[in-house]
Design an enzyme around this catalytic site. Structure first.
Site, mmCIF file in Angstrom:
data_model
loop_
_atom_site.group_PDB
_atom_site.id
_atom_site.type_symbol
_atom_site.label_atom_id
_atom_site.label_comp_id
_atom_site.label_asym_id
_atom_site.label_seq_id
_atom_site.Cartn_x
_atom_site.Cartn_y
_atom_site.Cartn_z
ATOM 1 N N ASP A 1 0.828 -1.204 0.000
ATOM 2 C CA ASP A 1 0.000 0.000 0.000
ATOM 3 C C ASP A 1 0.865 1.258 0.000
ATOM 4 O O ASP A 1 0.561 2.245 -0.683
ATOM 5 C CB ASP A 1 -0.930 0.007 1.219
ATOM 6 C CG ASP A 1 -2.011 -1.061 1.123
ATOM 7 O OD1 ASP A 1 -2.242 -1.549 -0.002
ATOM 8 O OD2 ASP A 1 -2.595 -1.405 2.162
ATOM 9 N N ARG B 1 2.089 1.741 -3.461
ATOM 10 C CA ARG B 1 1.030 2.248 -4.355
ATOM 11 C C ARG B 1 0.798 3.736 -4.150
ATOM 12 O O ARG B 1 0.635 4.496 -5.120
ATOM 13 C CB ARG B 1 -0.268 1.481 -4.101
ATOM 14 C CG ARG B 1 -0.230 0.040 -4.565
ATOM 15 C CD ARG B 1 -1.349 -0.777 -3.975
ATOM 16 N NE ARG B 1 -1.302 -2.168 -4.416
ATOM 17 C CZ ARG B 1 -1.594 -3.200 -3.651
ATOM 18 N NH1 ARG B 1 -1.980 -3.032 -2.390
ATOM 19 N NH2 ARG B 1 -1.511 -4.433 -4.116
ATOM 20 N N ARG C 1 0.613 30.265 -27.603
ATOM 21 C CA ARG C 1 0.514 29.862 -28.999
ATOM 22 C C ARG C 1 -0.737 30.466 -29.636
ATOM 23 O O ARG C 1 -1.847 30.331 -29.107
ATOM 24 C CB ARG C 1 0.445 28.339 -29.094
ATOM 25 C CG ARG C 1 0.312 27.801 -30.511
ATOM 26 C CD ARG C 1 1.601 27.951 -31.283
ATOM 27 N NE ARG C 1 1.518 27.262 -32.561
ATOM 28 C CZ ARG C 1 2.463 27.330 -33.493
ATOM 29 N NH1 ARG C 1 3.562 28.046 -33.279
ATOM 30 N NH2 ARG C 1 2.331 26.672 -34.625
ATOM 31 N N LYS C 2 -0.545 31.150 -30.752
ATOM 32 C CA LYS C 2 -1.679 31.788 -31.409
ATOM 33 C C LYS C 2 -1.987 31.122 -32.747
ATOM 34 O O LYS C 2 -1.083 30.686 -33.457
ATOM 35 C CB LYS C 2 -1.407 33.273 -31.618
ATOM 36 C CG LYS C 2 -1.361 34.064 -30.316
ATOM 37 C CD LYS C 2 -1.269 35.555 -30.555
ATOM 38 C CE LYS C 2 -1.335 36.308 -29.225
ATOM 39 N NZ LYS C 2 -1.237 37.772 -29.394
ATOM 40 N N GLU D 1 4.335 -1.692 -10.600
ATOM 41 C CA GLU D 1 4.087 -2.649 -9.538
ATOM 42 C C GLU D 1 3.765 -4.020 -10.106
ATOM 43 O O GLU D 1 3.716 -5.002 -9.382
ATOM 44 C CB GLU D 1 2.933 -2.165 -8.656
ATOM 45 C CG GLU D 1 2.775 -2.954 -7.371
ATOM 46 C CD GLU D 1 1.564 -2.483 -6.606
ATOM 47 O OE1 GLU D 1 1.718 -1.558 -5.800
ATOM 48 O OE2 GLU D 1 0.481 -3.029 -6.832
#
Length: 367
Positions: free
Chosen positions: A239, A242, A267-268, A362
């Site tokens: 746990d 995790r 950004r255009k 995991e």
């Protein structure tokens, strides 16, 4: 009542790690990805923050700070924001120190913990995952056989970080039939006969972190090499893992979101910032919502761990949700940048490759 307001000490730790991630880790992330190496000087700098040795009691040479899953989650998110490979490298010794602090015998603590409280970084690692489809911690193929008063380990592990230089390795192995009640955790010292470190793995992401397969061939250990975990202890260690991985995923997601958000503002297209386009604005807003939602799941699981409660349900939910959202958010970040997101001039493609790993780190997405 559940309260998630970090304490003043936790806020100080969080801000310290955040500054370090911004000023030291992030500028070196791309080079680590390209070269496959993490600068030793950077690791030593991080070691100076006391993130590992800080939770070791003064009796073993540490600073004696509280071992808190919530604090650990705050730290992991900030390091993950900086760079996932570097974060995993820096935190690798915790794979040994935390289990020992929780379930080690007094003799194990006195022998091992001082190794990780010195002035310099010392590597440690854990071998849990196995190289096969459908790996399940409750049904491992690596076995520990009791013989002549000791243990003999046999098996094959993968994704073992820093195995080539680790002073100690915790090996998770099956001592009986299926089930976490038959999982043992064993302390293996560097140079133990029968432990073979294979070639470095070639991963899709986290290219800066060295990971290896490890073969265990009749590794003989004394009886006192086993930690006093029991089923509840193994569950708690899984746990904790995790929760830490989920917090790292939040950090990676936040990095991708912030980069995409700032890019969209600058950004255009057709005379206006693309952030003003409804499709982009909604996508960026959804990214922000999911990051906050995931963070709350992580904090809830960590909070229950700190209270000593059963947190398996919350930890599994947090890990599963964080892995899925990290992949979605980093992919959306690439989408916001359009064609620029696919080239290496921008870090979003690296974050997408790194985020893909959370589903496999995991070895099991659903428990």
């Amino acid at each position: 009542m559940v309260g998630f307001e970090p304490s003043e000490d936790q806020k100080l730790v969080q801000e310290t790690v955040r500054s370090f991630a911004r000023e030291q880790i992030r500028p070196r992330a791309r080079d680590a990805d390209e070269t496959g190496e993490i600068p030793a000087a950077l690791v030593e700098q991080a070691w100076g923050l006391g993130l590992v040795q800080g939770t070791v009691p003064e009796a073993y040479g540490g600073f004696g700070n509280e071992l808190s899953a919530v604090t650990g989650a705050l730290v992991a998110e900030e390091l993950g924001w900086g760079d996932l490979s570097i974060a995993l490298h820096i935190l690798a010794p915790s794979l040994v120190t935390v289990p020992l602090l929780e379930f080690g015998t007094e003799a194990q603590k006195r022998e091992v913990l001082p190794t990780y409280t010195g002035e310099n970084f010392r590597a440690a690692t854990a071998a849990l995952v196995e190289p096969r489809f459908g790996f399940d911690p409750a049904e491992m193929e690596t076995v520990a056989e009791k013989k002549n008063g000791g243990w003999i380990l046999r098996g094959h592990k993968c994704f073992v970080p820093l195995a080539d230089e680790a002073e100690h390795m915790l090996v998770y192995a099956r001592t009986g039939g299926p089930g976490l009640e038959n999982v043992g955790v064993f302390l293996v010292r560097r140079g133990t006969p029968g432990v073979e470190i294979l070639e470095r793995e070639k991963n899709m992401g986290i290219k800066g972190l060295r990971t290896f397969e490890v073969r265990l061939s009749d590794v003989r250990l004394p009886a006192e090499a086993r930690l006093e975990t029991g089923e509840a202890g193994v569950r708690r260690l899984l746990d904790r893992s995790r929760v830490a991985l989920a917090a790292l995923a939040v950090g990676v997601s936040r990095a991708a979101f912030e980069y995409a958000r700032d890019y969209a503002k600058e950004r255009k297209a057709f005379g206006v910032a693309i952030a003003q386009k409804q499709a982009i604005a909604f996508m960026v807003a959804e990214m922000a919502i999911e990051i906050d939602a995931t963070r709350l799941l992580v904090w809830e699981a960590a909070w229950k761990l700190d209270r000593g409660e059963d947190a398996t349900r919350e930890a599994v939910l947090a890990k599963q949700y964080a892995a899925e959202r990290a992949l979605e958010i980093t992919d959306n970040a690439v989408q916001v940048l359009g064609g620029h997101g696919y080239i290496r001039d921008h870090p979003v493609e690296m974050w997408l490759r790194n985020a893909r790993g959370f589903a496999t780190f995991e070895g099991l997405a659903i428990v």
